[in-house]
Write a protein that holds these residues in place. Structure first.
Motif, PDB file in Angstrom:
ATOM      1  N   VAL A 130       0.841  -1.201   0.000  1.00 52.46           N
ATOM      2  CA  VAL A 130       0.000   0.000   0.000  1.00 52.46           C
ATOM      3  C   VAL A 130       0.875   1.249   0.000  1.00 52.46           C
ATOM      4  O   VAL A 130       0.614   2.212  -0.737  1.00 52.46           O
ATOM      5  CB  VAL A 130      -0.953  -0.010   1.212  1.00 52.46           C
ATOM      6  N   ALA A 131       1.942   1.238   0.801  1.00 55.16           N
ATOM      7  CA  ALA A 131       2.838   2.386   0.851  1.00 55.16           C
ATOM      8  C   ALA A 131       3.577   2.577  -0.467  1.00 55.16           C
ATOM      9  O   ALA A 131       3.794   3.711  -0.916  1.00 55.16           O
ATOM     10  CB  ALA A 131       3.830   2.227   2.001  1.00 55.16           C
ATOM     11  N   ALA A 132       3.973   1.479  -1.103  1.00 59.63           N
ATOM     12  CA  ALA A 132       4.673   1.582  -2.376  1.00 59.63           C
ATOM     13  C   ALA A 132       3.778   2.179  -3.453  1.00 59.63           C
ATOM     14  O   ALA A 132       4.230   2.960  -4.295  1.00 59.63           O
ATOM     15  CB  ALA A 132       5.171   0.202  -2.813  1.00 59.63           C
ATOM     16  N   LEU A 133       2.510   1.830  -3.420  1.00 62.33           N
ATOM     17  CA  LEU A 133       1.584   2.322  -4.440  1.00 62.33           C
ATOM     18  C   LEU A 133       1.136   3.746  -4.157  1.00 62.33           C
ATOM     19  O   LEU A 133       1.173   4.607  -5.039  1.00 62.33           O
ATOM     20  CB  LEU A 133       0.364   1.398  -4.517  1.00 62.33           C
ATOM     21  N   ASN A 134       0.706   4.011  -2.925  1.00 63.25           N
ATOM     22  CA  ASN A 134       0.084   5.297  -2.600  1.00 63.25           C
ATOM     23  C   ASN A 134       1.030   6.297  -1.953  1.00 63.25           C
ATOM     24  O   ASN A 134       0.642   7.454  -1.764  1.00 63.25           O
ATOM     25  CB  ASN A 134      -1.105   5.072  -1.652  1.00 63.25           C
ATOM     26  N   GLY A 135       2.234   5.854  -1.605  1.00 61.73           N
ATOM     27  CA  GLY A 135       3.155   6.730  -0.889  1.00 61.73           C
ATOM     28  C   GLY A 135       3.111   6.445   0.597  1.00 61.73           C
ATOM     29  O   GLY A 135       2.097   5.983   1.126  1.00 61.73           O
ATOM     30  N   PRO A 136       4.190   6.725   1.310  1.00 61.81           N
ATOM     31  CA  PRO A 136       4.269   6.362   2.734  1.00 61.81           C
ATOM     32  C   PRO A 136       3.391   7.213   3.639  1.00 61.81           C
ATOM     33  O   PRO A 136       3.006   6.771   4.719  1.00 61.81           O
ATOM     34  CB  PRO A 136       5.750   6.561   3.061  1.00 61.81           C
ATOM     35  N   ARG A 137       3.083   8.440   3.235  1.00 58.00           N
ATOM     36  CA  ARG A 137       2.254   9.318   4.071  1.00 58.00           C
ATOM     37  C   ARG A 137       1.575  10.333   3.151  1.00 58.00           C
ATOM     38  O   ARG A 137       2.127  10.707   2.112  1.00 58.00           O
ATOM     39  CB  ARG A 137       3.098  10.018   5.134  1.00 58.00           C
ATOM     40  N   PRO A 138       0.374  10.817   3.531  1.00 55.48           N
ATOM     41  CA  PRO A 138      -0.379  11.715   2.656  1.00 55.48           C
ATOM     42  C   PRO A 138       0.102  13.156   2.712  1.00 55.48           C
ATOM     43  O   PRO A 138      -0.633  14.077   3.102  1.00 55.48           O
ATOM     44  CB  PRO A 138      -1.810  11.584   3.189  1.00 55.48           C
ATOM     45  N   THR A 139       1.344  13.375   2.331  1.00 52.11           N
ATOM     46  CA  THR A 139       1.904  14.726   2.330  1.00 52.11           C
ATOM     47  C   THR A 139       2.636  14.967   1.015  1.00 52.11           C
ATOM     48  O   THR A 139       3.047  14.027   0.335  1.00 52.11           O
ATOM     49  CB  THR A 139       2.883  14.929   3.501  1.00 52.11           C
ATOM     50  N   GLY A 140       2.810  16.239   0.694  1.00 52.46           N
ATOM     51  CA  GLY A 140       3.532  16.604  -0.521  1.00 52.46           C
ATOM     52  C   GLY A 140       2.640  17.253  -1.552  1.00 52.46           C
ATOM     53  O   GLY A 140       3.084  18.122  -2.307  1.00 52.46           O
ATOM     54  N   LEU A 141       1.379  16.826  -1.613  1.00 52.59           N
ATOM     55  CA  LEU A 141       0.398  17.426  -2.516  1.00 52.59           C
ATOM     56  C   LEU A 141      -0.779  17.906  -1.676  1.00 52.59           C
ATOM     57  O   LEU A 141      -1.247  17.181  -0.791  1.00 52.59           O
ATOM     58  CB  LEU A 141      -0.097  16.409  -3.544  1.00 52.59           C
TER      59      LEU A 141
END
Length: 296
Positions: A130-141
């Motif tokens: 899940v982290a590889a697909l969606n990113g490790p945390r919902p930050t940056g955008l």
């Protein structure tokens, strides 16, 4: 954007974390037999963009050590949306409110090899996927929506990488897609609150009552004839056909469509940049998407 493997990852992600916390030990089948990938020939611009994004996600996920399958997009017309009222009598006769199509989509989702693969993994590996697909945390955008709410997403992970390669300016793409999606929901709500809509809906309700169906709003008729709430197929079809017939005969569907167009035009005038960005980025992405699909 069509439902993809990332949707399965998001849906199962919370359960994966819960399983990890609770110490559940599902046996990993990371080396289970892998179904072959289908040959996909997208139809139209949107399918081309969707398939290209999935192909880029696949390549990224494989580099990250995970399996990933690109599944065929749903055929055009697999599911129709009627945001205000069903107004296609022929469609209603065949599909009712679309429970048959929803069931077919659920079967396809259950058979999705990405979902099966995700669920086969042990909790730690599943969380890593899940982290590889969606990113490790919902930050940056991040984007501040017109109602003041802020939504954010990771600018890392394979989905972000795929969208960055396709659309170039990932922050602008994120802002445009999330804002336009919000404005669509806002438009539907505004139409439903408009006095002209309510007046036309009241005429529709009178037509439905004359047919023995005492519903004051299409949302009520749909809920009453929903097979998932116990209605049989005959009731679903009869109610949907009556809804569509009354929508046309009373002018309800025409009023709803005219208001939808009017509020949509108003939204474009109030937020010209996001619509212009969405069109510009999509237009620029198409040649890249066609090249990705041609490569496979």
């Amino acid at each position: 954007m069509r439902a993809t493997a990332r949707d399965a990852a998001r849906a199962v992600g919370a359960a994966a974390v819960a399983s990890l916390v609770l110490g559940c030990a599902a046996q990993s089948q990371d080396t289970a037999s892998r179904p072959p990938e289908a040959v996909i020939r997208p139809v139209g611009s949107q399918q081309t963009l969707d398939v290209a994004e999935n192909l880029l996600e696949r390549d990224c996920m494989r580099r990250s050590g995970f399996d990933f399958w690109v599944t065929p997009p749903a055929a055009p017309g697999t599911r129709r949306e009627f945001p205000y009222v069903v107004d296609d009598v022929a469609w209603a006769k065949e599909h009712g409110y679309g429970s048959d199509q929803r069931a077919a989509l659920r079967r396809a989702a259950d058979a999705d090899p990405n979902k099966r693969y995700l669920l086969s993994l042990d909790p730690r590996r599943r969380t890593s996927l899940v982290a590889a697909l969606n990113g490790p945390r919902p930050t940056g955008l991040a984007v501040d929506l017109p109602n003041g709410a802020r939504i954010s997403h990771s600018d890392e992970g394979c989905t972000a990488e795929a969208e960055r390669r396709l659309y170039g300016d990932l922050p602008a793409w994120f802002r445009a897609t999330r804002t336009v999606r919000f404005l669509k929901g806002e438009r539907v709500a505004a139409v439903q609150q408009d006095a002209r809509y309510r007046s036309a809906r009241d005429r529709w309700a009178a037509c439905m009552r004359a047919d023995g169906l005492p519903y004051s709003d299409p949302r009520e008729s749909r809920a009453a004839a929903d097979p998932e709430r116990g209605a049989d197929r005959a009731r679903e079809t009869r109610t949907a056909v009556a809804e569509a017939t009354c929508a046309v005969s009373t002018g309800f569907s025409r009023v709803a469509a005219d208001l939808d167009t009017s509020y949509g035009t108003s939204a474009r005038r109030r937020h010209p940049r996001v619509y212009a960005d969405l069109a510009r980025l999509t237009r620029a992405a198409l040649p890249r998407a066609r090249a990705v699909v041609a490569r496979g």
